[in-house]
Design a protein around this motif. Structure first.
Motif, PDB file in Angstrom:
ATOM      1  N   ALA A  60       0.848  -1.200   0.000  1.00  0.00           N
ATOM      2  CA  ALA A  60       0.000   0.000   0.000  1.00  0.00           C
ATOM      3  C   ALA A  60       0.873   1.236   0.000  1.00  0.00           C
ATOM      4  O   ALA A  60       1.898   1.301   0.694  1.00  0.00           O
ATOM      5  N   TRP A  62       0.761   5.206   0.938  1.00  0.00           N
ATOM      6  CA  TRP A  62      -0.054   6.079   1.768  1.00  0.00           C
ATOM      7  C   TRP A  62       0.484   7.501   1.736  1.00  0.00           C
ATOM      8  O   TRP A  62       1.626   7.749   1.355  1.00  0.00           O
ATOM      9  N   VAL A  71      -4.714   5.733   2.585  1.00  0.00           N
ATOM     10  CA  VAL A  71      -4.209   4.815   1.577  1.00  0.00           C
ATOM     11  C   VAL A  71      -4.502   5.403   0.192  1.00  0.00           C
ATOM     12  O   VAL A  71      -5.644   5.735  -0.119  1.00  0.00           O
TER      13      VAL A  71
END
Length: 525
Positions: A60, A62, A71
């Motif tokens: 992910a 972010w 996110v």
């Protein structure tokens, strides 16, 4: 290996860069006529930040938004586990504790998108960047080189997939329509004239509006483009401003959305596609020789010569490398241009091999009046030989010449100009004895001089005092009132010869006295 030549048009016309298909293609491609309907391919990379890292497993990206961490982008494994873009980072960690978290790097994402835009030049020379993860390709007149629009679209997606990138691709008659389609994840082709029908059912997210404006429209029960477009236009503009109306017109194909190209299409270009990637210097040189023959023949037929040439090599892994050369005078001599490229070819790194090499002439000038093969006069021949020599030198060091300027001050009297430019002498300008090179930082001198305003008879150069054997009368230079500040002092220049044999050009700023400032401005021959 297939060799093709094309002469791309200017920005207002479609461009032709062929990409290989299994069929034999003609050697010369003609530009599509002005009546050809425009077709645009839009590409959107929804996972660009994640796929840039090429990391296996759940990942992910972010970013911090105020006091929150959100996110931005997720890998397919992370999305399969139930995570969504826009989710709070703490929630994502709670759902998938083993997920790898990486902070956003906008500069790296922009650099990757720019490289993809450069890569897309293999399909058409008119490529533009849109937003942080989109590209627009004007494919008007080139689709037949790939077997049609559908085949071209599939070829683009297939090559991107081999590079590890997922994309959404749509083809339409207007750039705004194609962009609206890919923003909602729609893949496919829209026939010319059916843009409004294709866009009307799309949600308002396709218009890329501000979240606040979308919330207001949703509150009014307007949730798709068709319902908003059906409202009276004056009321929409009065309440929501012209930006909404403009976005609607672009998406519906009623207004053109301009494509800002990453670089202007070249005047002429030639390309080679290779069935087997080229990895050796000999193969690259052979391809360059063949491209130069084609390009110089086209330049000769058009009565033009190249002032700048660009060699672009597309590697199998998607990397694109470029080298460029320039000429002082327009040229279409393959031997001369080959010599200019020769040393720069060392900069290319084939690695896994080049599958396509393109030679462009971004800038050309008329080159008429030279009947090749019939001989040239001695003066013309010497001029061309000098120009070619300067071209070879310019690939290694800066090459320039001096030209007089309308100024009395020594540091302003000359300027650097192109070695091939025409030098115009200002009215009333006459050369005077000057040092060949002026000192950039004139050292301060200690001087004993005759009074009042007489020449020096002793001066200190370094740590040694020297006796002045001969000195000419002062040359007075007054400040240029139209350019200098009122407090600038006049100068008196003296040509002096020391007992050591050195000849100097010394300057005194201001009148004789304890405040007079003497400097050494240059050495005379």
């Amino acid at each position: 290996m297939r060799r093709r030549f094309c002469r791309p048009p200017r920005l207002d016309l479609p461009s032709l860069f062929p990409e290989g298909s299994g069929e034999a293609l003609p050697a010369v491609h003609k530009v599509a006529s002005l009546g050809t309907p425009r077709r645009v391919l839009a590409l959107l990379f929804p996972r660009l930040p994640v796929e840039r890292l090429r990391h296996p497993g759940p990942l992910a990206i972010w970013a911090a938004q105020g006091s929150r961490r959100i996110v931005l982008s997720l890998s397919p494994e992370a999305e399969a586990a139930g995570l969504e873009p826009g989710q709070a980072l703490a929630d994502a960690q709670a759902i998938l504790p083993d997920i790898i978290l990486v902070p956003e790097d906008p500069a790296a994402d922009v650099a990757l998108l720019d490289r993809l835009a450069l890569w897309a030049l293999r399909f058409t020379p008119l490529v533009g960047v849109v937003g942080a993860n989109g590209l627009l390709l004007d494919i008007t007149g080139v689709e037949h080189l790939f077997g049609g629009e559908a085949a071209l679209r599939e070829a683009v997606l297939d090559r991107l997939a081999r590079m590890g990138l997922s994309a959404v691709a749509a083809v339409a008659g207007h750039a705004g329509t194609a962009l609206a389609l890919v923003r909602t994840g729609w893949n496919g082709l829209v026939p010319t004239g059916e843009e409004e029908a294709a866009v009307a059912p799309l949600p308002l997210a396709a218009l890329n509006l501000e979240p606040t404006l979308m919330g207001v429209l949703h509150g009014l029960g307007l949730r798709d483009i068709g319902s908003v477009a059906a409202q009276p236009r004056p009321g929409l503009v009065r309440r929501f401003g012209p930006a909404l109306a403009r976005a609607l017109d672009e998406a519906l194909g009623r207004a053109a959305r301009p494509i800002t190209p990453i670089r202007p299409p070249p005047d002429m270009a030639a390309a080679h596609d290779f069935a087997d990637p080229v990895v050796t210097r000999e193969g690259i040189e052979a391809a360059l020789d063949a491209l130069l023959v084609d390009l110089c023949r086209a330049l000769r037929e058009a009565g033009r010569g190249a002032r700048r040439m660009l060699l672009r090599a597309h590697r199998v892994d998607g990397d694109v490398q470029e080298i460029a050369i320039g000429t002082g005078l327009a040229s279409r001599d393959p031997k001369h241009i080959t010599r200019l490229f020769h040393e720069k070819l060392e900069r290319l790194e084939p690695d896994c091999g080049f599958e396509r090499i393109v030679l462009e002439a971004p800038r050309t000038d008329p080159l008429t009046g030279v009947q090749e093969g019939l001989g040239t006069t001695g003066r013309t021949e010497r001029r061309e030989e000098l120009a070619q020599l300067l071209d070879r030198l310019a690939q290694r060091v800066p090459v320039w010449r001096l030209a007089p300027r309308a100024s009395h001050w020594p540091e302003r009297a000359m300027a650097r100009v192109s070695a091939f430019g025409t030098v115009e002498v200002p009215d009333g300008w006459a050369p005077r004895p000057r040092p060949v090179r002026l000192l950039r930082r004139p050292p301060i001198l200690q001087v004993m001089a005759q009074v009042p305003d007489g020449p020096p008879f002793r001066l200190r150069l370094g740590r040694i005092w020297h006796r002045v054997l001969r000195a000419e009368e002062a040359e007075r230079i007054e400040p240029e009132w139209w350019r200098d500040t009122p407090d600038r002092l006049p100068r008196d220049y003296y040509q002096v010869e020391l007992d050591s044999g050195a000849r100097l050009w010394v300057c005194r700023a201001g009148p004789m006295g304890p405040d007079a400032r003497w400097v050494l401005h240059g050495h005379l021959p």
